[in-house]
Design an enzyme around this catalytic site. Structure first.
Site, PDB file in Angstrom:
ATOM      1  N   HIS A 258       0.836  -1.205   0.000  1.00  0.00           N
ATOM      2  CA  HIS A 258       0.000   0.000   0.000  1.00  0.00           C
ATOM      3  C   HIS A 258       0.862   1.242   0.000  1.00  0.00           C
ATOM      4  O   HIS A 258       2.070   1.180   0.220  1.00  0.00           O
ATOM      5  CB  HIS A 258      -0.952   0.000   1.211  1.00  0.00           C
ATOM      6  CG  HIS A 258      -0.267  -0.007   2.542  1.00  0.00           C
ATOM      7  ND1 HIS A 258       0.206   1.129   3.151  1.00  0.00           N
ATOM      8  CD2 HIS A 258       0.022  -1.027   3.393  1.00  0.00           C
ATOM      9  CE1 HIS A 258       0.748   0.814   4.317  1.00  0.00           C
ATOM     10  NE2 HIS A 258       0.659  -0.495   4.483  1.00  0.00           N
TER      11      HIS A 258
ATOM     12  N   CYS B 297       3.930  -4.782   6.305  1.00  0.00           N
ATOM     13  CA  CYS B 297       3.441  -4.486   4.959  1.00  0.00           C
ATOM     14  C   CYS B 297       4.573  -4.003   4.065  1.00  0.00           C
ATOM     15  O   CYS B 297       5.679  -3.732   4.516  1.00  0.00           O
ATOM     16  CB  CYS B 297       2.355  -3.414   5.020  1.00  0.00           C
ATOM     17  SG  CYS B 297       0.802  -4.001   5.740  1.00  0.00           S
TER      18      CYS B 297
END
Length: 103
Positions: free
Chosen positions: A60, A71
């Site tokens: 992201h 992430c």
């Protein structure tokens, strides 16, 4: 990769910090959320989220100069491009990144 050719990249990323490593391997895109907010981290924005690994791990938009909690952080431009291109069920591969090297 598409038909054996790289369609984008390499791109600058940052990954999980020590003890919060980004999982490596081959995964399928599980789901996507254009305007996701982290329930785990005080409603932090995770724009253009593409979730691919157990535990809420996604690629992201994020600060590419700061490690994450697992992430893959991408620039706004790269996150938007991958979000647009990838579909649920598409395969993604995550390889270990050496510090300071491009993805």
């Amino acid at each position: 990769m598409k038909d054996g050719n790289a369609i984008r990249g390499p791109v600058q990323i940052n990954q999980g910090a020590a003890g919060e490593d980004t999982p490596t391997g081959t995964f399928d895109v599980q789901w996507k959320d254009r305007h996701h907010r982290s329930k785990e981290f005080n409603d932090a924005p995770m724009e253009y989220s593409v979730f691919f690994a157990p535990g809420g791990i996604a690629m992201h938009q994020g600060n590419v100069h700061k490690q994450s909690a697992g992430c893959v952080h991408l620039s706004a431009t790269d996150a938007a491009a991958w979000y647009s291109y990838l579909r649920v069920g598409d395969q993604v591969q995550v390889h270990r990144q050496e510090p300071g090297s491009p993805a």
